[in-house]
Design an enzyme around this catalytic site. Structure first.
Site, short mmCIF file in Angstrom:
data_model
loop_
_atom_site.label_atom_id
_atom_site.label_comp_id
_atom_site.label_asym_id
_atom_site.label_seq_id
_atom_site.Cartn_x
_atom_site.Cartn_y
_atom_site.Cartn_z
N HIS A 179 33.56 32.47 38.29
CA HIS A 179 32.88 33.70 38.71
C HIS A 179 32.63 34.63 37.54
CE1 HIS A 179 35.54 32.17 41.97
NE2 HIS A 179 34.43 32.27 42.67
FE1 FES Z 1 36.98 33.61 39.66
FE2 FES Z 1 38.02 32.82 37.36
S1 FES Z 1 36.49 34.29 37.69
S2 FES Z 1 38.48 32.09 39.34
#
Ligand code: FES
Length: 176
Positions: free
Chosen positions: A141
């Site tokens: 993410h």
């Molecule tokens: Fe979501 Fe690493 S940014 S698991």
């Protein structure tokens, strides 16, 4: 006369009650013990609670990954540039303020040992200067960690975790 028999009966009832309760406690304790004993860590789990590994072959500017308690642990031998970049960051710029001195294994900051588990949802971040802060980048993410493994951008709430780690000798560390 009748009153004495009643008192006598009451006394016997009390005795039976206490005796039954005590027996129940013993049987209950005996039944619970195997359950408690079973919850203690087994010998192989205890063996993995601490691991020792050599850092002799971790070249400057590279990192190795070892497994500890089923989790990846990054051991990075940082370059002087990575160290000064990590140490020059003002605390006010950090989402999870922590000095590099508090995170590094040694006072010079050559070695950094961290769990390779993103603090957002647990993906394994990419290393070797990845991300906008030349440290680690989690592609799941988009969390960016700096050269000290501190969260700088993205959804991760805190820095990469530093486990308990100690130098055993010049080339051996113990994790756990
Ligand atoms: Fe979501 Fe690493 S940014 S698991």
């Amino acid at each position: 006369m009748a009153e004495t028999e009643t008192e006598h009966d009451d006394g016997r009832r009390d005795f039976l009650f206490v005796a039954t309760a005590a027996t129940g406690a013993v049987i209950g304790g005996a039944a619970v013990w195997p359950l408690v004993d079973q919850m203690n860590p087994s010998a192989d789990v205890l063996a993995l609670a601490k691991i020792r590994t050599s850092i002799a072959d971790v070249a400057e500017g590279s990192q190795v990954r070892v497994l500890w308690q089923g989790k990846p642990v990054f051991i990075r031998h940082r370059t002087p540039e990575e160290i000064s970049e990590a140490r020059d960051v003002p605390m006010a710029d950090l989402k999870d303020p922590q000095t590099d001195e508090d995170r590094a294994l040694d006072p010079e900051g050559k070695y950094l040992v961290m769990l390779g588990v993103c603090t957002h949802l647990g993906c394994v971040p990419l290393g070797d200067g990845a991300g906008d802060y030349n440290g680690w980048f989690c592609p799941c993410h988009g969390s960016h960690y700096d050269t000290s493994g501190r969260i700088r951008k993205g959804p991760a709430p805190r820095n990469l975790d530093v486990p308990a780690v100690a130098m055993i000798d010049d080339t051996t560390i113990e994790i756990g």
